[in-house]
Design a protein around this motif. Structure first.
Motif, PDB file in Angstrom:
ATOM      1  N   ALA A   1      38.961  89.106  26.266  1.00  0.00           N
ATOM      2  CA  ALA A   1      38.921  89.983  25.074  1.00  0.00           C
ATOM      3  C   ALA A   1      37.598  89.857  24.383  1.00  0.00           C
ATOM      4  N   ASN A   2      36.875  89.621  25.296  1.00  0.00           N
ATOM      5  CA  ASN A   2      35.264  89.163  24.617  1.00  0.00           C
ATOM      6  C   ASN A   2      34.044  90.199  25.054  1.00  0.00           C
ATOM      7  N   ASP A   3      34.449  91.253  25.776  1.00  0.00           N
ATOM      8  CA  ASP A   3      33.456  92.087  26.032  1.00  0.00           C
ATOM      9  C   ASP A   3      32.067  91.687  26.990  1.00  0.00           C
ATOM     10  N   PHE A   4      32.508  90.608  27.588  1.00  0.00           N
ATOM     11  CA  PHE A   4      31.570  90.009  28.515  1.00  0.00           C
ATOM     12  C   PHE A   4      31.407  91.182  29.766  1.00  0.00           C
ATOM     13  N   PRO A   5      30.364  91.413  30.159  1.00  0.00           N
ATOM     14  CA  PRO A   5      30.100  92.355  31.530  1.00  0.00           C
ATOM     15  C   PRO A   5      30.843  91.765  32.679  1.00  0.00           C
ATOM     16  N   TYR A   6      31.167  92.463  33.646  1.00  0.00           N
ATOM     17  CA  TYR A   6      31.442  91.696  34.889  1.00  0.00           C
ATOM     18  C   TYR A   6      30.394  91.415  35.748  1.00  0.00           C
ATOM     19  N   LEU A   7      30.446  91.016  36.751  1.00  0.00           N
ATOM     20  CA  LEU A   7      29.341  90.565  37.576  1.00  0.00           C
ATOM     21  C   LEU A   7      28.432  91.648  38.191  1.00  0.00           C
ATOM     22  N   ALA A   8      27.075  91.703  38.373  1.00  0.00           N
ATOM     23  CA  ALA A   8      26.462  92.721  38.971  1.00  0.00           C
ATOM     24  C   ALA A   8      25.499  92.113  40.049  1.00  0.00           C
ATOM     25  N   GLU A   9      24.931  92.749  41.025  1.00  0.00           N
ATOM     26  CA  GLU A   9      23.933  92.288  41.852  1.00  0.00           C
ATOM     27  C   GLU A   9      22.829  91.730  41.090  1.00  0.00           C
ATOM     28  N   GLY A  10      22.365  90.590  41.424  1.00  0.00           N
ATOM     29  CA  GLY A  10      21.101  89.900  40.914  1.00  0.00           C
ATOM     30  C   GLY A  10      21.601  88.966  39.927  1.00  0.00           C
ATOM     31  N   ASP A  11      22.840  88.990  39.251  1.00  0.00           N
ATOM     32  CA  ASP A  11      23.373  87.923  38.201  1.00  0.00           C
ATOM     33  C   ASP A  11      23.215  86.531  38.761  1.00  0.00           C
ATOM     34  N   VAL A  12      23.153  85.656  37.913  1.00  0.00           N
ATOM     35  CA  VAL A  12      22.990  84.030  38.357  1.00  0.00           C
ATOM     36  C   VAL A  12      24.005  83.546  37.598  1.00  0.00           C
ATOM     37  N   VAL A  13      25.109  82.945  38.203  1.00  0.00           N
ATOM     38  CA  VAL A  13      26.392  82.112  37.880  1.00  0.00           C
ATOM     39  C   VAL A  13      26.153  80.711  37.820  1.00  0.00           C
ATOM     40  N   GLU A  14      26.295  80.075  36.830  1.00  0.00           N
ATOM     41  CA  GLU A  14      25.839  78.361  37.009  1.00  0.00           C
ATOM     42  C   GLU A  14      27.311  77.889  36.288  1.00  0.00           C
ATOM     43  N   ILE A  15      27.866  76.933  36.955  1.00  0.00           N
ATOM     44  CA  ILE A  15      29.097  76.198  36.495  1.00  0.00           C
ATOM     45  C   ILE A  15      28.933  75.101  36.782  1.00  0.00           C
ATOM     46  N   GLU A  16      29.546  74.174  35.950  1.00  0.00           N
ATOM     47  CA  GLU A  16      29.541  72.502  35.858  1.00  0.00           C
ATOM     48  C   GLU A  16      30.778  72.012  35.342  1.00  0.00           C
ATOM     49  N   GLY A  17      31.006  71.151  35.856  1.00  0.00           N
ATOM     50  CA  GLY A  17      32.113  70.244  35.289  1.00  0.00           C
ATOM     51  C   GLY A  17      31.843  68.775  35.347  1.00  0.00           C
ATOM     52  N   ASP A  18      32.214  68.028  34.006  1.00  0.00           N
ATOM     53  CA  ASP A  18      32.194  66.613  33.815  1.00  0.00           C
ATOM     54  C   ASP A  18      32.498  65.908  35.394  1.00  0.00           C
ATOM     55  N   ARG A  19      31.494  65.053  35.641  1.00  0.00           N
ATOM     56  CA  ARG A  19      31.793  64.183  36.977  1.00  0.00           C
ATOM     57  C   ARG A  19      32.192  64.908  38.010  1.00  0.00           C
ATOM     58  N   LEU A  20      31.735  66.371  38.139  1.00  0.00           N
ATOM     59  CA  LEU A  20      32.108  67.106  39.084  1.00  0.00           C
ATOM     60  C   LEU A  20      30.936  67.828  39.695  1.00  0.00           C
ATOM     61  N   GLY A  21      29.668  67.955  39.145  1.00  0.00           N
ATOM     62  CA  GLY A  21      28.417  68.211  39.439  1.00  0.00           C
ATOM     63  C   GLY A  21      28.240  69.666  38.884  1.00  0.00           C
ATOM     64  N   ARG A  22      27.314  70.470  39.681  1.00  0.00           N
ATOM     65  CA  ARG A  22      26.983  71.769  39.310  1.00  0.00           C
ATOM     66  C   ARG A  22      27.131  72.866  40.549  1.00  0.00           C
ATOM     67  N   GLN A  23      27.061  74.007  39.957  1.00  0.00           N
ATOM     68  CA  GLN A  23      27.038  75.121  41.060  1.00  0.00           C
ATOM     69  C   GLN A  23      26.180  76.154  40.562  1.00  0.00           C
ATOM     70  N   ARG A  24      25.349  76.987  41.629  1.00  0.00           N
ATOM     71  CA  ARG A  24      24.627  78.239  41.168  1.00  0.00           C
ATOM     72  C   ARG A  24      24.677  79.142  42.106  1.00  0.00           C
ATOM     73  N   GLN A  25      25.174  80.459  41.850  1.00  0.00           N
ATOM     74  CA  GLN A  25      25.255  81.414  42.721  1.00  0.00           C
ATOM     75  C   GLN A  25      24.512  82.618  42.246  1.00  0.00           C
TER      76      GLN A  25
END
Length: 283
Positions: free
Chosen positions: A254-278
């Motif tokens: 319920a926060n009005d964030f848009p869904y993913l679109a072509e060309g978007d960059v998603v970055e995810i990280e977790g403590d002691r788990l590392g990082r992702q970038r898609q």
């Protein structure tokens, strides 16, 4: 310990972090990081080989990082498992874990392209703590027994197509099983190195904008409870992956964030788990 798989898709090499900022080749110990390796006390053998200096160093710079485990036999997922995520979707807190399955072929490397499926309207991200099973779990007597069957943990992105998940009838599975819908890694982190699985921060940015900033402390059902619970309904096998749910901040909330679109960059990280970038592409 931290395990990786390095190289082209379908031809990854098993690698182990040496604890000093470098990596060693696990080829002398195993052909891959899979259920057979985990079930045969492979991590213990790898640790002994590292301590004995029997593993050659490997330069991983510039090489693709694959998922840290080979294709799992099954992926079991938990929905609505964070209090804040349930609340942002307008859902009551479940009385028991919400369980669904995800196709094993969804697993890709942490930095691989995520493809929006043909006809998709609402492709979404979900930062999660992934649990990798290391020994058969069948009718565990209590959550206390779960620790003994966990090989390690990995950062997981449970990509979802929300229209297919919620608006097309049937189960959630078809909204969860698109190709590339489960970036995993970079590392498989052993339990001793991760520490308390209920104290892991998870964060997501899309195009640099903060979206998720949660902590596994807000899980409604903790990791050990989930593994015990699932073992009452199915046999968890070595190499299986359990995605344990996502905190608040997804586009479906319920926060009005848009869904993913072509060309978007998603970055995810977790403590002691590392990082992702898609980078988001289209099928």
């Amino acid at each position: 310990m931290k395990f990786l798989r390095i190289g082209p898709a379908g031809a990854e090499r098993p690698v182990l972090a040496d604890g000093a900022g470098g990596y060693v080749d696990l080829g002398p110990v195993t052909a891959d990081i899979d259920g057979a390796f985990l079930a045969s006390e492979g991590p213990a053998r790898a640790a002994a080989a590292l301590a004995g200096g029997r593993l050659p160093r490997i330069d991983v710079a510039g090489l693709r990082v694959g998922a840290p485990i080979a294709r799992p036999g099954k992926i079991v997922c938990i929905g609505l498992n964070y209090s804040d995520h349930a609340e942002e979707t307008g859902s009551p807190h479940p009385e028991e874990p919400v369980v669904f399955m995800k196709a094993p072929g969804t697993v890709v490397g942490p930095d691989d392209t995520v493809l929006i499926p043909r006809g998709s309207e609402k492709t979404d991200y979900e930062a999660e703590l992934g649990v990798v099973i290391g020994a058969p779990a069948r009718y565990l007597d209590s959550p206390r027994e779960a620790a003994a069957v966990i090989a390690g943990y990995a950062l997981s992105n449970d990509v979802s197509e929300r229209a297919w998940q919620h608006e097309r009838g049937g189960t959630w599975d078809k909204g969860k099983s698109g190709e590339t819908f489960n970036p995993l890694g970079p590392w498989l982190v052993t339990p001793d190195e991760l520490g308390d699985p209920q104290a892991i921060g998870l964060r997501t940015r899309v195009n640099g904008e903060p979206r998720q900033d949660g902590n596994t402390a807000r899980m409604l059902f903790g990791v050990h409870h989930l593994v015990w619970y699932l073992s009452q309904f199915m046999v968890l096998e070595p190499g299986d992956l359990v995605n344990t749910g996502t905190p608040a901040g997804v586009a479906f909330g319920a926060n009005d964030f848009p869904y993913l679109a072509e060309g978007d960059v998603v970055e995810i990280e977790g403590d002691r788990l590392g990082r992702q970038r898609q980078v988001i592409g289209r099928a």
